[in-house]
Design an enzyme around this catalytic site. Structure first.
Site, short mmCIF file in Angstrom:
data_model
loop_
_atom_site.label_atom_id
_atom_site.label_comp_id
_atom_site.label_asym_id
_atom_site.label_seq_id
_atom_site.Cartn_x
_atom_site.Cartn_y
_atom_site.Cartn_z
N ASP A 88 -10.80 -19.07 9.95
CA ASP A 88 -11.13 -18.06 8.55
C ASP A 88 -12.29 -17.09 8.76
OD1 ASP A 88 -10.76 -16.57 6.15
OD2 ASP A 88 -10.93 -18.71 5.16
N ILE A 91 0.61 -1.08 0.11
CA ILE A 91 0.33 -0.05 -0.41
C ILE A 91 0.80 1.13 -0.17
CG2 ILE A 91 -1.79 1.32 1.31
CD1 ILE A 91 -3.57 -1.28 1.86
N TYR A 150 -3.75 -11.57 15.13
CA TYR A 150 -3.63 -9.72 14.23
C TYR A 150 -4.89 -9.41 14.59
CZ TYR A 150 -4.04 -7.87 9.67
OH TYR A 150 -4.29 -6.94 8.73
N ILE A 157 10.40 0.74 13.77
CA ILE A 157 9.97 1.69 14.33
C ILE A 157 10.21 0.49 15.90
CG2 ILE A 157 8.63 2.62 12.55
CD1 ILE A 157 5.95 1.22 14.11
P1 NAD Z 1 2.93 -4.69 3.24
O1 NAD Z 1 3.05 -5.98 4.34
O2 NAD Z 1 3.05 -5.01 2.32
O3 NAD Z 1 3.45 -3.63 4.46
C1 NAD Z 1 3.90 -3.78 5.55
C2 NAD Z 1 5.03 -2.94 5.36
O4 NAD Z 1 5.70 -2.14 6.79
C3 NAD Z 1 6.22 -3.30 5.14
O5 NAD Z 1 7.37 -2.85 3.96
C4 NAD Z 1 7.07 -3.60 6.09
O6 NAD Z 1 8.76 -3.62 5.78
C5 NAD Z 1 6.94 -2.75 7.06
N1 NAD Z 1 7.30 -2.57 8.26
C6 NAD Z 1 6.64 -3.49 9.69
N2 NAD Z 1 7.08 -3.72 10.08
C7 NAD Z 1 8.40 -2.28 10.97
C8 NAD Z 1 8.60 -2.51 11.37
N3 NAD Z 1 8.90 -2.60 12.65
N4 NAD Z 1 9.34 -0.61 10.82
C9 NAD Z 1 9.26 -0.21 10.17
N5 NAD Z 1 8.89 -0.71 8.93
C10 NAD Z 1 8.26 -1.99 9.25
O7 NAD Z 1 1.60 -4.60 3.90
P2 NAD Z 1 0.02 -3.68 3.26
O8 NAD Z 1 -0.64 -4.86 2.63
O9 NAD Z 1 0.69 -2.59 2.17
O10 NAD Z 1 -0.70 -3.31 4.08
C11 NAD Z 1 -0.71 -1.97 4.97
C12 NAD Z 1 -0.87 -1.96 6.50
O11 NAD Z 1 -2.74 -2.11 5.71
C13 NAD Z 1 -1.14 -3.16 7.43
O12 NAD Z 1 -1.31 -1.83 8.53
C14 NAD Z 1 -2.66 -4.30 7.24
O13 NAD Z 1 -2.61 -4.65 8.48
C15 NAD Z 1 -3.21 -3.51 6.74
N6 NAD Z 1 -3.75 -3.65 5.81
C16 NAD Z 1 -4.55 -4.14 4.62
C17 NAD Z 1 -5.10 -5.07 3.70
C18 NAD Z 1 -4.44 -4.86 2.17
O14 NAD Z 1 -5.24 -5.75 1.76
N7 NAD Z 1 -3.39 -5.17 1.57
C19 NAD Z 1 -5.79 -5.54 4.61
C20 NAD Z 1 -5.96 -5.09 5.93
C21 NAD Z 1 -5.60 -4.67 6.12
N1 UDP Z 2 -6.80 -18.67 0.07
C1 UDP Z 2 -7.03 -19.86 -0.50
N2 UDP Z 2 -5.79 -20.50 -1.10
C2 UDP Z 2 -4.77 -20.25 -0.80
C3 UDP Z 2 -4.10 -18.91 -0.53
C4 UDP Z 2 -5.12 -18.31 0.61
O1 UDP Z 2 -7.54 -20.68 -0.80
O2 UDP Z 2 -3.40 -20.31 -2.04
C5 UDP Z 2 -7.87 -18.17 1.16
C6 UDP Z 2 -7.76 -18.18 2.74
O3 UDP Z 2 -8.39 -19.53 3.60
C7 UDP Z 2 -8.81 -17.07 2.71
C8 UDP Z 2 -8.49 -16.21 1.83
O4 UDP Z 2 -8.07 -17.48 0.42
O5 UDP Z 2 -10.36 -17.61 3.20
C9 UDP Z 2 -8.22 -15.06 1.70
O6 UDP Z 2 -6.77 -15.28 2.12
P1 UDP Z 2 -5.61 -14.30 2.65
O7 UDP Z 2 -4.35 -14.22 2.55
O8 UDP Z 2 -5.15 -12.88 0.70
O9 UDP Z 2 -5.99 -13.08 3.18
P2 UDP Z 2 -7.64 -12.42 4.21
O10 UDP Z 2 -8.75 -12.34 3.77
O11 UDP Z 2 -7.89 -14.23 4.57
O12 UDP Z 2 -6.91 -11.68 5.45
#
Ligand code: NAD
Ligand code: UDP
Length: 396
Positions: free
Chosen positions: A344, A29, A185, A77
């Site tokens: 799940d 993101i 989480y 951090i």
């Molecule tokens: P990501 O893992 O790609 O990015 C997280 C970044 O944080 C990584 O680059 C990692 O190196 C950095 N990081 C982690 N711990 C650190 C630390 N101690 N110090 C410095 N940097 C650190 O994940 P993302 O998909 O970009 O998600 C970003 C945020 O959005 C997260 O908080 C995640 O929980 C939330 N989120 C994302 C999704 C999604 O759909 N992608 C869904 C639900 C929640």
């Molecule tokens: N999942 C799956 N096969 C894979 C990876 C994930 O069936 O190879 C399923 C997982 O059990 C969940 C959904 O896909 O039901 C989405 O998983 P993801 O890891 O993207 O994150 P979530 O939406 O559960 O946070």
């Protein structure tokens, strides 16, 4: 490129350039948010992360049009005293840092809880003490399971949106028992949300909480054995991309019956930019950010990705129709795939009332379109490397 004079907020006020401390800027993101801020706004980003591979194209060379508006600070951090200084000299902090891949929640629950709660505490504290705005990334997973999932399978109420639509201000958070460590989480994220909310209520912290609903697109996670560990398990988009690139069956966990709504990263980033530039409308709110129109079961997602991949292969890779694999999916148990303690979320449809009312945001991209552009990216980025790694394995 936009200039500061051309930009106005949703109420018609000129937007002044901000300095943004973005923690976790090197992730999926973060990389898209940095890209958007550099190419379309005059804001400055202090990009904090332990990695910068996904934003390297924004940092070098010095001749880039936004050079000087983005600075990378490599720091963890957990234990770095420079953090407070960076927050102090910014107008706004966006905290994205987290362990956020489900394969870690039940296998590394301590790291997961520390990362999502303990490590986020100083960020909240420094923002509160220094009167700085905070946009904190939480997750749709704080809702846990739907109320409907506890109804009998044949109950007609399961079809009633009141039993499954997830609303920021009214839906409960329903997690499994403690030995289902999957919820480590969600629980850590819920507690940091409550702490931020309380800082707002008791100490006047200006905050916004974002609950992403399965944002997907280019640069998400890693392809095992290529730019991540061979045994690593990324989120579903990268798992299925990896299977397709290696021409192996896609693994459906517990039959692939869980449902998800997927939103294109570029749509979602529009929502975050609106939050950044409209503090008066975003402060004090928790926002669902997802696309309720893009709901599928995981099995349907696998089928769609297989079709999109097949079409890509026909058109660009000159692969013939007969070369497509016969059994594109295989069922695996969650215990086998993720290990003990996995559980799940059954269904995740965001209610969009609040974000629509406050920021006028709506997602635009259909699931077909976002899969097409994402799989094109995956092919262009990884196909050659995967081919070479398979050839190497065969030779050995
Ligand atoms: P990501 O893992 O790609 O990015 C997280 C970044 O944080 C990584 O680059 C990692 O190196 C950095 N990081 C982690 N711990 C650190 C630390 N101690 N110090 C410095 N940097 C650190 O994940 P993302 O998909 O970009 O998600 C970003 C945020 O959005 C997260 O908080 C995640 O929980 C939330 N989120 C994302 C999704 C999604 O759909 N992608 C869904 C639900 C929640
Ligand atoms: N999942 C799956 N096969 C894979 C990876 C994930 O069936 O190879 C399923 C997982 O059990 C969940 C959904 O896909 O039901 C989405 O998983 P993801 O890891 O993207 O994150 P979530 O939406 O559960 O946070």
């Amino acid at each position: 490129m936009a200039t500061s004079s051309a930009r106005v907020d949703l109420d018609g006020n000129t937007i002044k350039p901000f300095t943004i401390c973005m923690i976790g800027a090197g992730g999926f993101i973060g990389s898209h948010l940095c890209e958007k801020l550099m190419s379309e706004t005059p804001h400055t980003v202090l990009a904090v992360d332990v990695y910068n591979d996904k934003i390297k194209h924004l940092l070098e060379p010095d001749s880039l049009p936004w050079a000087g508006r983005i600075q990378f600070h490599r720091l963890n951090i957990k234990n770095d005293s420079r953090l407070e200084g960076l927050i102090k000299c910014s107008d706004l902090t966006v905290n994205l840092a987290a362990i956020c891949t489900p394969a870690d929640y039940n296998t590394r629950p301590l790291d997961t809880i520390y990362s999502n709660f303990i490590d986020a505490l100083p960020v909240v504290k420094y923002c509160s003490e220094n009167n700085k705005r905070l946009i904190h990334f939480s997750t749709c997973e704080v809702y846990g399971k739907t109320i409907g999932s506890y109804l009998p399978k044949d109950s007609p109420l399961r079809q009633d949106p009141a039993y499954y639509i997830l609303k920021e201000d009214t839906s409960p958070c329903i997690f499994g028992s403690i030995e289902k460590q999957r919820w480590s989480y969600a629980c850590a994220k819920q507690l940091i949300e409550r702490l931020i909310y309380a800082e707002g209520a008791e100490n006047g912290l200006e905050f916004t909480i974002v609950r992403p609903f399965n944002w997907i697109g280019p640069r998400m996670d890693f392809i095992p054995g290529i730019d991540g560990p061979s045994e690593g398990v990324p989120r579903v988009l990268a798992c299925f991309s990896n299977n397709l690139l290696r021409r192996e069956p896609l693994k459906l966990v517990d039959g692939g019956e869980s449902q998800r709504t997927f939103v294109y990263i570029k749509d979602a980033i529009e929502a975050v930019l609106l939050m950044i530039e409209n503090p008066g409308r975003a402060n004090g709110h928790i926002f669902n950010v997802g696309n309720p129109n893009n709901e599928v079961t995981v099995r349907q997602l696998a089928e769609m990705m297989t079709k999109v991949n097949f079409l890509y292969s026909l058109v660009y890779a000159k692969v013939s129709g007969e070369d497509s694999i016969e059994s594109p999916t295989i069922d695996v148990s969650s215990k086998e795939f993720y290990g003990e303690g996995y559980d799940d979320s059954d269904k995740r449809i965001p209610d969009m009332t609040i974000i629509n009312k406050q920021l006028g945001w709506d997602p635009k991209t259909s699931l077909w379109d976002l899969l097409e552009s994402t799989l094109t990216y995956q092919h262009r980025t990884y196909a050659e490397a995967v081919k070479q790694s398979i050839a190497k394995a065969v030779a050995n």
